[in-house]
Write an enzyme that holds these catalytic residues in place. Structure first.
Site, mmCIF file in Angstrom:
data_model
loop_
_atom_site.group_PDB
_atom_site.id
_atom_site.type_symbol
_atom_site.label_atom_id
_atom_site.label_comp_id
_atom_site.label_asym_id
_atom_site.label_seq_id
_atom_site.Cartn_x
_atom_site.Cartn_y
_atom_site.Cartn_z
ATOM 1 C CD GLN A 142 -2.842 1.343 0.310
ATOM 2 O OE1 GLN A 142 -3.604 0.418 0.122
ATOM 3 N NE2 GLN A 142 -2.904 2.458 -0.400
ATOM 4 C CB CYS A 162 -4.870 2.479 2.716
ATOM 5 S SG CYS A 162 -5.698 2.020 4.250
ATOM 6 N NE ARG A 183 -2.047 -1.771 -2.643
ATOM 7 C CZ ARG A 183 -2.752 -2.548 -1.814
ATOM 8 N NH1 ARG A 183 -3.824 -2.073 -1.227
ATOM 9 N NH2 ARG A 183 -2.364 -3.773 -1.523
HETATM 10 N N1 NVA Z 1 -5.510 -0.732 8.971
HETATM 11 C C1 NVA Z 1 -6.426 -1.400 8.078
HETATM 12 C C2 NVA Z 1 -5.938 -1.306 6.676
HETATM 13 C C3 NVA Z 1 -6.830 -1.961 5.653
HETATM 14 C C4 NVA Z 1 -6.262 -1.924 4.264
HETATM 15 C C5 NVA Z 1 -6.600 -2.840 8.507
HETATM 16 O O1 NVA Z 1 -5.595 -3.488 8.836
HETATM 17 O O2 NVA Z 1 -7.719 -3.325 8.529
HETATM 18 N N1 CP Z 2 -6.092 -0.906 1.007
HETATM 19 C C1 CP Z 2 -6.238 -2.234 0.966
HETATM 20 O O1 CP Z 2 -5.310 -2.997 1.228
HETATM 21 O O2 CP Z 2 -7.465 -2.647 0.578
HETATM 22 P P1 CP Z 2 -8.048 -4.126 0.655
HETATM 23 O O3 CP Z 2 -8.186 -4.470 2.126
HETATM 24 O O4 CP Z 2 -9.361 -4.051 -0.038
HETATM 25 O O5 CP Z 2 -7.103 -5.063 -0.030
#
Ligand code: NVA
Ligand code: CP
Length: 301
Positions: free
Chosen positions: A132, A260, A288
């Protein structure tokens, strides 16, 4: 570079090389130029958590590179029934050319790399999210031209995104300021790196972190796996750790906003700010694809 386990393992030169390659692959992709650099290669993609972007961008990226992506849900793998990761690594190394894994413990990713004999790519752990942040850096450079003299800030939970942004941002030469509540600070190892590197500030005050920032980041208050703490966390973050118009007023007038995704409007970011910066946020999501193709070419090519 043999794996992508965390950005702490990469030099500034390695990051820059990946970003340059990502830009080149993006340009070619936009101009219909095919680049089958991974013809005949297979990438296994292990998911122990949900995903939209990571799964689809890796899968599409492999196809665009002429390779084959294999989606491996942990529910269906023996790993989900307790087969050790050390054995899974050695078995999958006999079939595949690379593995992307999204899981909880960073140690699991490190173990895959240690016991396997093929490149391992971290598609998110509780500790970090390097793919990311490579896309984030690509997006910032695309919009701002270079990292020179830029200040990045992160507002919110000191989670996987915070950890990777601090390391990635500092490595490419940006100033990094983080605002998070007491008890929700980034990882100790990351803070030690940041201290040594310089150009880093940590505060509990979002306005202080956002002051004159060129790029503002935030992320969810409760990450995947923390669903049980969601209410407790809401009480800590609500009304303070949010990117809103008032906070943006402290930043540079041309500041970018990045997320993200998935985003929770009205929580870590207001709907107004999100929509006003949607172009940048979806460029970030698109990147990405390009940034990960660069990683795949570098590691599997
Ligand atoms: N901090 C979040 C990011 C998701 C892409 C998680 O770990 O759920
Ligand atoms: N930002 C990200 O990693 O998205 P996903 O959880 O959808 O893969």
């Amino acid at each position: 570079m043999k794996h992508l386990l965390k950005l702490l393992d990469l030099s500034k030169e390695e990051i820059t090389e990946l970003l340059d390659l990502a830009d080149k692959l993006k340009f070619e992709n936009k101009h219909g130029i095919e680049h089958h650099l991974l013809k005949g290669k297979t990438l296994g993609m292990i998911f122990q958590k949900s995903s939209t972007r990571t799964r689809v961008s890796f899968e599409t990226g492999m196809v665009q590179l002429g390779g084959y992506p294999l989606f491996l849900s942990s529910n269906d793998l023996q790993i989900g029934r307790g087969e050790p990761v050390q054995d899974t690594a050695r078995v999958l190394s006999r079939y595949l050319d690379g593995i992307m894994i999204r899981t909880f413990a960073q140690q699991e990713v490190e173990d895959l790399a240690e016991y396997g004999s093929i490149p391992i790519i971290n598609g998110l752990t509780d500790f970090c999210h390097p793919c990311q942040v490579l896309a984030d850096l690509q997006t910032i450079r695309e919009h701002k031209g270079s990292f020179d003299g830029l200040k990045m800030c992160y507002i919110g939970d000191g989670n996987n995104m915070a950890n990777s942004l601090i390391v990635g941002g500092l490595k490419v030469g940006m100033q990094v300021a983080v605002a998070c509540p007491k008890g929700y600070e980034p990882d100790e190892q990351v803070l030690a790196f940041a201290k040594e590197q310089g150009g880093f500030t940590l505060t509990e005050d979002p306005k202080q972190a956002a002051q004159d920032a060129d790029v503002l980041f935030t992320d969810v208050w409760a990450s995947m796996g923390q669903e049980g703490e969601a209410e407790k966390r809401r009480a800590v973050f609500e009304g303070i750790y949010q990117i809103n118009d008032e906070l943006l007023a402290a930043a540079h007038p041309d500041a970018m906003v990045q997320h993200c995704l998935p985003a929770h409007r009205g929580e870590e970011i207001t709907a107004e700010v999100f929509e006003a910066h949607a172009q940048e946020i979806f460029d970030e999501a698109e990147n990405r694809l390009h940034a990960q193709k660069a990683v795949l070419v570098k590691l599997l090519g």
